[in-house]
Design an enzyme around this catalytic site. Structure first.
Site, PDB file in Angstrom:
ATOM      1  N   LYS A 236       3.800 -16.752  -7.554  1.00  0.00           N
ATOM      2  CA  LYS A 236       4.135 -16.178  -6.253  1.00  0.00           C
ATOM      3  C   LYS A 236       3.666 -14.738  -6.075  1.00  0.00           C
ATOM      4  O   LYS A 236       3.749 -13.916  -6.976  1.00  0.00           O
ATOM      5  CB  LYS A 236       5.657 -16.212  -6.022  1.00  0.00           C
ATOM      6  CG  LYS A 236       6.231 -17.582  -5.797  1.00  0.00           C
ATOM      7  CD  LYS A 236       5.673 -18.295  -4.581  1.00  0.00           C
ATOM      8  CE  LYS A 236       6.395 -18.006  -3.306  1.00  0.00           C
ATOM      9  NZ  LYS A 236       7.778 -18.289  -3.230  1.00  0.00           N
TER      10      LYS A 236
ATOM     11  N   HIS B 279       1.182 -21.686  21.793  1.00  0.00           N
ATOM     12  CA  HIS B 279       2.156 -22.641  21.216  1.00  0.00           C
ATOM     13  C   HIS B 279       1.929 -22.828  19.715  1.00  0.00           C
ATOM     14  O   HIS B 279       2.181 -23.912  19.195  1.00  0.00           O
ATOM     15  CB  HIS B 279       2.075 -24.011  21.895  1.00  0.00           C
ATOM     16  CG  HIS B 279       2.043 -23.947  23.390  1.00  0.00           C
ATOM     17  ND1 HIS B 279       3.188 -23.935  24.156  1.00  0.00           N
ATOM     18  CD2 HIS B 279       0.995 -23.874  24.254  1.00  0.00           C
ATOM     19  CE1 HIS B 279       2.845 -23.876  25.443  1.00  0.00           C
ATOM     20  NE2 HIS B 279       1.530 -23.816  25.525  1.00  0.00           N
TER      21      HIS B 279
ATOM     22  N   GLU C 228       8.154  -8.948   5.653  1.00  0.00           N
ATOM     23  CA  GLU C 228       9.432  -9.622   5.917  1.00  0.00           C
ATOM     24  C   GLU C 228      10.556  -8.604   6.141  1.00  0.00           C
ATOM     25  O   GLU C 228      11.408  -8.767   7.009  1.00  0.00           O
ATOM     26  CB  GLU C 228       9.789 -10.553   4.750  1.00  0.00           C
ATOM     27  CG  GLU C 228       8.894 -11.786   4.705  1.00  0.00           C
ATOM     28  CD  GLU C 228       9.061 -12.606   3.440  1.00  0.00           C
ATOM     29  OE1 GLU C 228      10.077 -12.446   2.734  1.00  0.00           O
ATOM     30  OE2 GLU C 228       8.160 -13.411   3.138  1.00  0.00           O
TER      31      GLU C 228
ATOM     32  N   SER D  84       7.904 -13.200  -7.850  1.00  0.00           N
ATOM     33  CA  SER D  84       9.144 -13.970  -7.980  1.00  0.00           C
ATOM     34  C   SER D  84       9.591 -13.917  -9.427  1.00  0.00           C
ATOM     35  O   SER D  84       8.765 -13.897 -10.344  1.00  0.00           O
ATOM     36  CB  SER D  84       8.880 -15.414  -7.550  1.00  0.00           C
ATOM     37  OG  SER D  84       9.815 -16.278  -8.166  1.00  0.00           O
TER      38      SER D  84
END
Ligand code: ARG
Length: 464
Positions: free
Chosen positions: A283, A156, A290, A277
């Site tokens: 970043k 979970h 992804e 970024s």
């Protein structure tokens, strides 16, 4: 427009219809398979005396020349040809005349395209298998390095029990090994040669189908000519195998994205596999992971698309089946690239052992072991569960781990605790005590790693 079938027509095809129907822009990718298939067909026609030896030789020479010229960029696919089959035959006939016109004896584009596609898919299966093998080798290497890199195991998305990084990686080893098994299985089923099925009902020429099947590396000829030209289930089967691979990769990527976040900090992507970024200078994004997660949708899309395309097609050949190519090419390219990049990504990422261990300790992953400790001292499990529950509450209040408490504090919750509790609930003990085959303890893990070693040395990928 150089079509193979003008005889019966009195008017030229409408231009938009021609473009709609044509497939050369994408099936040109099958040129090597088309030529290889035609060469085998010509050899068989010659052997059977259906064409003369002289014609056979001219055809073989002409086809070899066409292949070389395509490879050297001297021959380009011009849109006046409908598809790759028309292209090769027309160029050949332009060059060698009547012999070229005899190549299509006893053959239809229906069995020709079925053959080309099968050979192409067969190669893709082997290439994908090779890429998965490399991934498994990398996982195996990492597993050996991280047998005692402790980390929390989750259920979970909550810290549950301690495991090792090797064990977590091992779960994926199993998945990708099963993916290889599925592909091997699909390969065995698809490796039969449809050439000689003709348009749908075989031919009246005395073709030697076993011979062409053998020349092209198939186990043998397909047993039903209608099935041969109508079957694309091997495409669907492989797409479903690829979908499972992508599902596994995507789950793994999702975890890596979490682990790479500032909050977890379990791993750090190498600069070579990260992007920045344009506005936020701090970043470093895990774009590769992804994108792999994102591209999974495309591969599922191809599977759904082909299942849908095929579901309403009566036997035998129908043009709907031309739709197999673009989606298949895209999906198999995508999956192959994803597997390869994923392997590079995990091979270069930094594993933050310290962060993983700290997270396991602070997450009460030893709570079950603490309860088991009490059970071993004679406390019934349900009572032990309650005692440790209260202990966790106490720790949460104090903002510490169970391991940080003194024996005195532990005794205020239960008198049963003794000095030996600290060793019993240490991360190392918790993991090492999990000694069954398949569990994270190093005894079981070493056995599994050895079995993987044998698997990797025996289940070698076949050369394409
Ligand atoms: N381009 C076609 C395909 O991919 C080749 C087969 C054409 N056959 C036919 N009867 N029109 O399916």
């Amino acid at each position: 427009m150089a079509q193979l079938w003008g005889g019966r027509f009195t008017k030229a095809t409408d231009e938009a219809v021609y473009a709609f129907n044509a497939s050369l822009s994408f099936d040109s990718r099958l040129y090597a398979k088309d030529i290889e298939g035609s060469m085998a067909h010509a050899k068989m026609l010659g052997k059977q005396g259906i064409i003369s030896k002289e014609d056979e030789e001219q055809i073989l020479k002409g086809l070899a020349q066409i292949k070389t010229e395509i490879e050297e960029g001297k021959l380009t696919f011009s849109p006046e040809y409908e598809d790759i089959h028309s292209f090769v035959e027309a160029i050949l006939t332009d060059r060698i005349g009547d012999a070229g016109k005899r190549l299509h004896t006893g053959r239809s584009r229906n069995d020709q395209v079925a053959l080309d596609m099968r050979m192409y898919v067969r190669d893709q299966v082997l290439k994908t298998d090779q890429a998965l093998y490399e991934l498994l080798k990398e996982l195996h290497k990492l597993m050996k390095e991280h047998l005692s890199t402790y980390m929390p195991g989750f259920t979970h998305m909550q810290k549950a029990q301690p495991v090792t990084f090797a064990h977590h990686l091992g779960a994926y080893f199993e998945m990708f090994a099963r993916d290889r098994g599925r592909m091997k299985d699909a390969y065995k089923r698809m490796n039969y040669c449809p050439l000689g099925a003709g348009a749908l009902a075989g031919t009246t020429y005395p073709l030697d189908r076993k011979y062409t099947a053998e020349l092209l590396g198939f186990y043998g000829p397909t047993a039903n000519s209608m099935d041969s030209v109508s079957d694309r289930d091997y495409v669907i089967e492989f797409l479903s195998d690829l979908s499972l691979v992508m599902m596994h990769l995507s789950r793994f990527c999702e975890e890596i994205i979490c682990w790479n976040s500032n909050e977890y900090g379990f791993v750090e992507m190498d600069d070579t596999y990260s992007t920045g970024s344009s506005i936020m200078p701090q970043k470093k994004n895990p774009d590769v992971a992804e994108l792999i997660r994102g591209k999974t949708g495309r591969v599922y899309g191809a599977l759904t698309s082909m299942l849908t395309t095929m579901k309403g097609i009566p036997l035998a050949y129908n043009k709907d089946m031309q739709e197999d190519k673009e989606v298949f090419f895209d999906a198999s390219d995508t999956a192959l690239t994803c597997i390869t990049l994923f392997t590079g990504m995990i091979a270069t990422m930094k594993v933050r052992k310290d962060r993983m261990e700290k997270s396991a300790v602070l997450g009460f992953t030893n709570a079950t072991d603490a309860a088991d400790y009490l059970v071993k001292k004679g406390v019934p499990f349900r009572d032990a569960h309650g005692i440790i529950g209260r202990l966790v509450l106490y720790c949460l209040d104090k903002g510490c781990a169970i391991d940080d408490l003194s024996l005195q504090e532990l005794k205020t919750i239960s008198e049963v605790f003794e000095e030996d509790v600290f060793d019993a609930i240490s991360l190392k003990t918790c993991v090492e005590n999990r000694l069954t085959y398949g569990a994270p303890g190093s005894a079981g893990m070493k056995q599994v790693i050895e079995e993987h070693e044998t698997y990797l040395s025996k289940e070698l990928p076949r050369e394409v």
